[in-house]
Design a protein around this motif. Structure first.
Motif, PDB file in Angstrom:
ATOM      1  N   CYS A 129       0.845  -1.202   0.000  1.00  0.00           N
ATOM      2  CA  CYS A 129       0.000   0.000   0.000  1.00  0.00           C
ATOM      3  C   CYS A 129       0.874   1.244   0.000  1.00  0.00           C
ATOM      4  O   CYS A 129       2.106   1.169  -0.067  1.00  0.00           O
ATOM      5  N   HIS A 181      -1.419   3.094   4.286  1.00  0.00           N
ATOM      6  CA  HIS A 181      -2.605   3.784   3.776  1.00  0.00           C
ATOM      7  C   HIS A 181      -3.112   3.010   2.559  1.00  0.00           C
ATOM      8  O   HIS A 181      -2.480   2.998   1.508  1.00  0.00           O
ATOM      9  N   PRO A 185      -6.408   3.009   0.530  1.00  0.00           N
ATOM     10  CA  PRO A 185      -7.724   3.623   0.331  1.00  0.00           C
ATOM     11  C   PRO A 185      -8.651   2.872  -0.607  1.00  0.00           C
ATOM     12  O   PRO A 185      -9.863   3.130  -0.616  1.00  0.00           O
ATOM     13  N   ASP A 186      -8.118   1.956  -1.427  1.00  0.00           N
ATOM     14  CA  ASP A 186      -8.917   1.386  -2.516  1.00  0.00           C
ATOM     15  C   ASP A 186     -10.181   0.701  -2.023  1.00  0.00           C
ATOM     16  O   ASP A 186     -11.232   0.781  -2.666  1.00  0.00           O
ATOM     17  N   ASP A 201     -11.787   1.217   0.883  1.00  0.00           N
ATOM     18  CA  ASP A 201     -12.446   1.954   1.946  1.00  0.00           C
ATOM     19  C   ASP A 201     -13.543   2.814   1.330  1.00  0.00           C
ATOM     20  O   ASP A 201     -13.275   3.822   0.666  1.00  0.00           O
ATOM     21  N   LEU A 228     -13.491   6.639   2.189  1.00  0.00           N
ATOM     22  CA  LEU A 228     -12.454   7.407   1.491  1.00  0.00           C
ATOM     23  C   LEU A 228     -12.800   7.587   0.013  1.00  0.00           C
ATOM     24  O   LEU A 228     -12.523   8.641  -0.575  1.00  0.00           O
ATOM     25  N   ASN A 229     -13.406   6.584  -0.575  1.00  0.00           N
ATOM     26  CA  ASN A 229     -13.834   6.713  -1.976  1.00  0.00           C
ATOM     27  C   ASN A 229     -14.922   7.773  -2.114  1.00  0.00           C
ATOM     28  O   ASN A 229     -14.947   8.532  -3.097  1.00  0.00           O
ATOM     29  N   PHE A 277      -7.543  10.286   4.526  1.00  0.00           N
ATOM     30  CA  PHE A 277      -7.097   9.029   5.129  1.00  0.00           C
ATOM     31  C   PHE A 277      -7.874   8.771   6.404  1.00  0.00           C
ATOM     32  O   PHE A 277      -8.608   9.631   6.904  1.00  0.00           O
ATOM     33  N   ARG A 278      -7.714   7.578   6.922  1.00  0.00           N
ATOM     34  CA  ARG A 278      -8.366   7.167   8.173  1.00  0.00           C
ATOM     35  C   ARG A 278      -7.291   6.958   9.223  1.00  0.00           C
ATOM     36  O   ARG A 278      -6.276   6.289   8.971  1.00  0.00           O
TER      37      ARG A 278
END
Length: 563
Positions: free
Chosen positions: A347, A441, A443-444, A446, A449-450, A507-508
């Motif tokens: 990632c 990180h 994101p794909d 999540d 986030l998208n 981000f989370r």
């Protein structure tokens, strides 16, 4: 204790000699053991289960005097212990005090030395018959009543019992053959977990107490349950003290993995692996955790588990020995070069902590600029939507597995870093004077986030509100337009149609959704350089919040869709 009832109508089952309690019966011993004073409830004060401290009592924790009036006040001590995790828990009792022994005897204690002598004596007392040892894992639901008989087995009295002390004193008379008595059934028994069980006769009562005694020999611990808990995840050393010497700096971040068949594996900070043995042993003092390592004498000891809560275990032994372990299911005990290389390529990675030669917050230079590791030792950093290419190496050094990153203009990343923690979502690196933390990180997959990405790139935005520490500075951003681009670039158009750029990243982190903004030194947008908490987001409005100071002051940034 005797209450006359000759003139009352009693609902008592006719006497059955097999239901009476006599001095030598097993049930008499079990009831007597159950009636002893439970000294485990105040272990946070006296550290032993064989006595309790009579309340009220005054103690001093971290220099603060606390009056303990009831069992509910024990939480006050624990809160002070938990307030700071990097200190050694210490409690001082203000003497004189009164202690209560297992036999409900009250003794006045004048000083700490006298208390230590009594605790040592009762902890070392192994002469007591097994059936006579206190049973703390089950209790009677009071009140209960006994029928008392004469030699002709006629009822002459009923004794009502309100608490353990009264029960112990009455059972002492039974054991001394001073009275012949039987319990008036049914009676309700209460287990430690609150479960209640009803006994209709002596045999049922005996079975209930025996079963409870077998299933919870040790206060608050089931050996099997604790074994499974220890084996479930690795544990990391957070505090270490041996022979009154604080060796935390030497053993901090050591990872311990308790495995099947009594095998324990320990990984030091430099990656060295040590294998030893471990086991648990229930005793009157509590559960003992024994660890043995051929080449690590400091850990080789039988430690008493004295504090056990979700995610943390504290063990100690006399002579100034203490370990605090924290559970970390993400930590990887066996760090190898291949594992690190594969992990890095999965990632993106954010630089969340970077302290160089005592200078903190160097990580602010990496806000919104993640790293991506590729095959063939290629690494890229994303700045203003552009990928800057460099190289990286995972190295095997004497100190452990290392990482070096070579990127133009970022020499701090090339320092000879050693990985001292590898987790599912985090890598901690250190060298002599520097520290760096990378967080993964991905994101794909999540959905949140998208969604944020879709909202940001779908429109142009303007600053509708900016409060810096409560001061409204919105006018400084009048007529500016922001466009978020999917590559991670944020384009800013000023009122005179000038254009400049920055970096952004959603981000989370620790359960929060955040938006990182980085405009470098570009005035006035350099005020926005931060990792903002996303308070709310809709297709037309985004509200961001940042706690800007240690005093809790807030910055507020609101972006609205440009019409």
């Amino acid at each position: 204790m005797f209450t006359s009832c000759q003139d009352e109508v009693l609902d008592i089952t006719p006497i059955d000699e097999t239901q009476t309690l006599v001095a030598e019966s097993q049930l008499t011993s079990l009831i007597s053991a159950t009636s002893k004073n439970d000294g485990s409830k105040d272990n946070i004060i006296d550290g032993t289960t064989c006595i309790s401290v009579k309340l009220p009592v005054i103690v001093k924790v971290r220099g603060i005097e606390i009056r303990i009036d009831s069992e509910a006040d024990y939480i006050k001590i624990k809160r002070l212990y938990d307030e700071f995790e990097d200190d050694i828990d210490r409690l001082d009792i203000i003497f004189p005090i009164t202690i209560i022994t297992g036999n409900h005897e009250e003794i006045t204690i004048e000083n700490a030395e006298q208390l230590s002598e009594i605790i040592a004596a009762c902890n070392d007392d192994d002469d007591e018959d097994e059936e006579e040892r206190e049973i703390r894992c089950i209790d009677f639901q009071f009140p209960i009543a006994f029928s008392v008989y004469n030699r002709d087995f006629s009822v002459i009295d009923v004794v009502n019992i309100e608490n353990r002390r009264q029960l112990y004193l009455f059972m002492k008379r039974v054991k001394n053959s001073e009275v012949i008595a039987s319990l008036n059934f049914p009676v309700t028994m209460v287990l430690k977990n609150g479960t209640t069980l009803t006994a209709e006769n002596n045999e049922q009562l005996r079975r209930i107490i025996e079963a409870a005694k077998d299933n919870c020999e040790v206060e608050d611990f089931s050996k099997e349950r604790l074994e499974n808990y220890l084996k479930k995840c690795p544990w990391v050393v957070y505090e270490f003290k041996r022979d009154n010497q604080d060796n935390t700096s030497e053993f901090e971040q050591y990872a311990i993995n308790f495995k099947e068949d009594g095998v324990v594996i320990m990984r030091s900070r430099n990656g060295d692996m040590l294998t030893g043995t471990w086991g648990l042993r229930p005793t009157r003092r509590g559960v003992l955790l024994k660890m043995e390592f051929d080449n690590l004498a400091d850990f080789t000891l039988e430690w008493l588990l004295y504090d056990y809560e979700d995610g943390k275990i504290k063990v100690y032994e006399e002579g100034g020995n203490k370990i605090v372990l924290k559970r970390n299911c993400e930590v990887v005990v066996n760090i190898t070069k291949e594992r690190v290389e594969n992990f890095l390529k999965e990632c993106l990675w954010r630089v969340v902590e970077l302290d160089i030669e005592g200078v903190d917050d160097v990580e602010d230079n990496y806000i919104g600029t993640p790293l991506k590791f590729f095959e063939n030792n290629v690494v890229k950093i994303r700045v203003n939507g552009e990928l800057i290419e460099g190289t990286y190496q995972v190295l095997v050094r004497n100190a452990g597995i290392g990482l070096e990153i070579t990127l133009d203009g970022r020499p701090e990343l090339k320092l000879q870093w050693v990985i001292n923690f590898l987790g599912e979502n985090k890598i901690e690196l250190k060298n002599e004077n520097n520290e760096m933390v990378l967080r993964r990180h991905c994101p794909d997959n999540d959905g949140d986030l998208n969604y944020i990405l879709d909202v940001l790139v779908s429109s142009s935005w303007e600053v509708s509100l900016y409060k810096d520490d409560g001061i409204d500075e919105t006018q400084d951003y009048f007529m500016y337009t922001l466009d978020f681009i999917e590559t991670g670039r944020v384009k800013v158009t000023d009122p005179n149609n000038g254009i400049f750029g920055g970096s952004w990243l959603a981000f989370r982190n620790d359960g929060y959704l955040k938006l990182a903004l980085n405009f470098g030194t570009q005035i006035p947008f350099d005020e926005f350089n931060d990792r903002w908490k996303i308070v709310s987001i809709t297709p037309n409005r985004i509200e961001l919040l940042d706690i800007s100071g240690s005093d809790g002051t807030e910055d507020i940034l609101v972006l609205e869709k440009k019409s």
